[in-house]
Design an enzyme around this catalytic site. Structure first.
Site, short mmCIF file in Angstrom:
data_model
loop_
_atom_site.label_atom_id
_atom_site.label_comp_id
_atom_site.label_asym_id
_atom_site.label_seq_id
_atom_site.Cartn_x
_atom_site.Cartn_y
_atom_site.Cartn_z
N THR A 196 -39.52 25.63 -12.31
CA THR A 196 -39.87 24.33 -11.74
C THR A 196 -40.16 23.43 -12.95
O THR A 196 -40.65 23.94 -13.97
CB THR A 196 -41.13 24.39 -10.83
OG1 THR A 196 -42.24 24.77 -11.63
CG2 THR A 196 -40.96 25.38 -9.68
N HIS A 197 -39.84 22.18 -12.86
CA HIS A 197 -39.96 21.25 -14.01
C HIS A 197 -39.18 21.78 -15.22
O HIS A 197 -39.52 21.45 -16.35
CB HIS A 197 -41.42 21.04 -14.40
CG HIS A 197 -42.33 20.73 -13.25
ND1 HIS A 197 -42.63 19.45 -12.83
CD2 HIS A 197 -42.99 21.56 -12.39
CE1 HIS A 197 -43.43 19.50 -11.78
NE2 HIS A 197 -43.67 20.76 -11.50
N LYS A 256 -8.28 3.31 1.80
CA LYS A 256 -7.44 4.50 1.59
C LYS A 256 -7.63 5.17 0.25
O LYS A 256 -7.83 6.39 0.17
CB LYS A 256 -5.98 4.15 1.82
CG LYS A 256 -5.70 4.08 3.28
CD LYS A 256 -4.43 3.41 3.64
CE LYS A 256 -4.59 2.89 5.05
NZ LYS A 256 -5.60 1.79 5.16
N SER A 285 -13.36 23.11 -29.11
CA SER A 285 -13.54 21.80 -29.72
C SER A 285 -12.44 21.60 -30.76
O SER A 285 -12.03 22.54 -31.42
CB SER A 285 -14.92 21.73 -30.39
OG SER A 285 -14.89 20.79 -31.45
N GLU A 342 -18.92 20.61 -16.48
CA GLU A 342 -19.26 19.23 -16.87
C GLU A 342 -18.46 18.21 -16.05
O GLU A 342 -18.99 17.19 -15.63
CB GLU A 342 -18.99 19.03 -18.36
CG GLU A 342 -19.97 19.78 -19.24
CD GLU A 342 -19.52 19.74 -20.69
OE1 GLU A 342 -19.95 18.84 -21.40
OE2 GLU A 342 -18.74 20.62 -21.10
N LYS A 401 -17.00 26.43 -31.07
CA LYS A 401 -17.41 25.92 -29.75
C LYS A 401 -16.61 26.53 -28.59
O LYS A 401 -15.42 26.79 -28.70
CB LYS A 401 -17.23 24.40 -29.69
CG LYS A 401 -18.27 23.63 -30.47
CD LYS A 401 -19.68 23.77 -29.93
CE LYS A 401 -19.92 22.97 -28.68
NZ LYS A 401 -19.89 21.53 -28.93
N ASN A 404 -16.77 25.38 -24.62
CA ASN A 404 -17.48 24.40 -23.80
C ASN A 404 -17.24 24.61 -22.30
O ASN A 404 -16.13 24.94 -21.89
CB ASN A 404 -17.02 22.99 -24.17
CG ASN A 404 -17.37 22.64 -25.61
OD1 ASN A 404 -18.40 23.09 -26.12
ND2 ASN A 404 -16.52 21.88 -26.26
N SER A 437 0.82 -1.21 0.00
CA SER A 437 0.00 0.00 0.00
C SER A 437 0.86 1.26 0.00
O SER A 437 0.34 2.36 -0.06
CB SER A 437 -0.95 0.01 1.21
OG SER A 437 -0.21 -0.11 2.42
N ASN A 496 -2.30 -1.83 13.42
CA ASN A 496 -3.76 -1.67 13.41
C ASN A 496 -4.20 -0.39 14.10
O ASN A 496 -5.07 0.32 13.59
CB ASN A 496 -4.43 -2.89 14.08
CG ASN A 496 -4.15 -4.17 13.30
OD1 ASN A 496 -3.57 -4.14 12.22
ND2 ASN A 496 -4.56 -5.30 13.87
N GLN A 524 -7.44 -2.06 4.22
CA GLN A 524 -6.45 -1.29 3.46
C GLN A 524 -7.09 -0.63 2.23
O GLN A 524 -6.60 0.37 1.74
CB GLN A 524 -5.30 -2.22 3.04
CG GLN A 524 -4.17 -1.53 2.33
CD GLN A 524 -2.96 -2.43 2.22
OE1 GLN A 524 -2.31 -2.73 3.22
NE2 GLN A 524 -2.66 -2.89 1.02
N TYR A 584 -9.73 -6.14 13.00
CA TYR A 584 -9.00 -5.69 11.80
C TYR A 584 -8.94 -6.81 10.79
O TYR A 584 -8.66 -7.97 11.11
CB TYR A 584 -7.57 -5.23 12.15
CG TYR A 584 -6.82 -4.80 10.90
CD1 TYR A 584 -6.96 -3.51 10.40
CD2 TYR A 584 -6.04 -5.70 10.19
CE1 TYR A 584 -6.33 -3.12 9.22
CE2 TYR A 584 -5.40 -5.32 9.01
CZ TYR A 584 -5.55 -4.03 8.53
OH TYR A 584 -4.94 -3.66 7.37
N1 ARG Z 1 -1.39 -1.03 5.38
C1 ARG Z 1 -2.29 -1.55 6.35
C2 ARG Z 1 -3.68 -0.95 6.17
O1 ARG Z 1 -3.78 0.00 5.50
C3 ARG Z 1 -1.80 -1.21 7.71
C4 ARG Z 1 -2.30 -2.13 8.76
C5 ARG Z 1 -1.73 -3.47 8.57
N2 ARG Z 1 -2.10 -4.36 9.64
C6 ARG Z 1 -1.94 -5.65 9.54
N3 ARG Z 1 -2.29 -6.36 10.56
N4 ARG Z 1 -1.49 -6.23 8.45
O2 ARG Z 1 -4.66 -1.45 6.64
#
Ligand code: ARG
Length: 462
Positions: free
Chosen positions: A157-158, A327, A279, A292, A285, A287, A26, A112, A324, A319
């Site tokens: 409205t509408h 994120k 465009s 959008e 054009k 835009n 990650s 964790n 993960q 956990y």
């Molecule tokens: N990169 C992990 C996450 O985002 C961190 C926590 C990892 N914990 C574990 N017990 N493997 O969740």
């Protein structure tokens, strides 16, 4: 770290398979958390000194090392390693390489509770930034409304012309929506403001960790009350994303108005060249791409909310590595709403109103048909009858292909003897707006008072 060496120490005889490493890492995205992860580690280390786990020099080394690493990351000079999985392991391993005391940093801590802490710290900052950007967009709306305070447009409205309103009143409707978004974020922030660190992997610690000290050090209002909840709770991310989804929907609706208003058919506004695109094929054009994309990007914020809810729904306590996956959804939502708010605030300063086109659109006397019914009500006619009588006049004008204001008095009298010449005075946009005195209506005096109120509120947010 040597290629075959395991990150998990004694228990593992070989290193990770390459595909596992790529699949589970990650660090490519959670490095986003580095400042907050380091802040969490610094506070944790100070607490370890306080409870006698670290010596003074060890703490000094850890703080120095973490400070150096932060500066390197800031400068883009830190060597991230995918072998070290995530931001937490990267920073801790780099620290320990430089200062042996780093090996004591993880005392009483698990990734964790560490990741949950970093995420909450990060989100507290993010919410504050979003709230500032909301205020900037509100300010841009109020500034625009003040600039074009005299402009009247039809309210719809509408998507059918309904009644005349001040453009400022229409713009202030978005200021109100954004204010609720601001308040929802403030409310969500209260539940983000809880320290999980000290919950360990799941069941706290046998060491006498001083959680209140860490909370104070990091600026958290409270410490979590249940270690299992603390390491597995991601409600605060869902709540934040829900507030952002609604905010994105509001931006999408604003986009839709701006897109419609900038068409040749409406022609109420022209968006400045620097905020429109051309465009590649059609030379004429211009835009409204920002609007959008503002509308389009709301889709991913809504999608992120659904992803997060789906991510959580089947998880057993506590956990699980699934978490993960929170994120990228969170970062994407935050980045999307923040960039949308900022560019919209800027774009609104580069919009020109075609006042004449607005006036033409608002001048249709039929937009004041309800006012005529109200006139009859003031003469004692029950509203249902009044509605019917005005409807008959509208039909007659249509049949004769004349504006309703050109119906001869004799014909008005045939529809109802109550009508007289003064009835036609309602067919003035100015009168129509000025005679609306109910709270929250587009009476110019009331709208100006609202603008003054908002100017004051927003000045206080800077
Ligand atoms: N990169 C992990 C996450 O985002 C961190 C926590 C990892 N914990 C574990 N017990 N493997 O969740």
């Amino acid at each position: 770290m040597a290629k075959n060496e395991s990150m998990w120490g004694g228990r593992f005889k070989s290193g990770a398979a390459e595909r596992l490493r790529d699949y589970t890492e990650s660090v490519s995205f959670d490095r986003n958390l580095y400042r907050h992860d380091i802040a969490g580690s610094m506070a944790h280390a100070k607490m370890l000194l306080k409870i006698g786990v670290l010596k003074k020099q060890e703490l000094a080394d850890i703080l120095k090392g973490l400070g150096e690493i932060r500066a390197e990351i800031d400068a883009g000079k830190f060597a991230w390693s995918i072998e070290r999985e995530d931001v937490h392991m990267n920073i801790e391993a780099a620290l320990t390489e430089r200062y042996p005391a780093g090996a004591k940093l993880h005392t009483g801590r698990s990734r964790n509770d560490q990741v949950a802490t970093a995420m909450r710290l990060w989100l507290k900052d993010q919410i504050a930034e979003n709230q500032q950007a909301i205020a900037a967009l509100q300010t841009a709306l109020v500034t625009w409304a003040m600039r074009d305070i005299a402009v009247v447009i039809p309210g719809y409205t509408h998507l059918q012309r309904a009644q005349p309103v001040l453009l400022a009143h229409h713009l202030l409707a978005y200021v109100e929506m954004l204010e609720r978004d601001h308040a929802r974020l403030a409310d969500a922030a209260k539940r983000v403001d809880v320290l999980p660190l000290g919950s360990g992997a799941i069941a706290g610690s046998t060491l006498p960790l001083d959680r209140a000290f860490v909370a104070k050090e990091l600026g958290f209002a409270r410490v979590s009350e249940n270690s299992m909840d603390a390491v597995s709770d991601r409600d605060f991310i869902v709540e934040y994303n829900a507030a952002c989804a609604l905010l994105a929907v509001h931006l999408s609706r604003l986009s839709e108005d701006l897109i419609l208003w900038s068409t040749a058919e409406f022609h109420f506004i022209r968006i400045g060249d620097a905020y429109t695109t051309g465009s590649s094929l059609m030379p004429q054009k211009k835009n409204p791409d920002i609007a959008e994309l503002g509308r389009g990007k709301s889709a991913r914020v809504i999608g992120n909310l659904v992803s997060l809810l789906t991510l959580l729904k089947g998880l057993p306590m506590t956990y699980n590595r699934d978490l993960q996956e929170d994120k990228e959804r969170l970062f994407d939502t935050a980045k999307t709403v923040q960039s949308s708010l900022l560019i919209f605030a800027e774009m609104l300063g580069h919009i020109e109103v075609d006042a004449a086109a607005c006036q033409r659109a608002a001048a249709d006397p039929l937009l004041l048909a309800t006012d005529l019914a109200d006139w009859l009500v003031r003469k004692g006619v029950p509203f249902r009858n009044a509605h019917h009588l005005v409807g008959a006049a509208v039909a007659l004008a249509e049949e004769k292909k004349i504006p309703i204001t050109q119906i001869p008095l004799a014909d008005w009298k045939k529809i109802s003897p109550v009508f007289d010449k003064s009835a036609l005075e309602v067919f003035s946009v100015e009168t129509g707006l000025q005679t609306r005195t109910t709270i929250g209506s587009p009476n110019p005096k009331l709208v100006k008072a609202q603008l003054a109120r908002w100017k004051k509120i927003l000045a206080g947010r800077k």
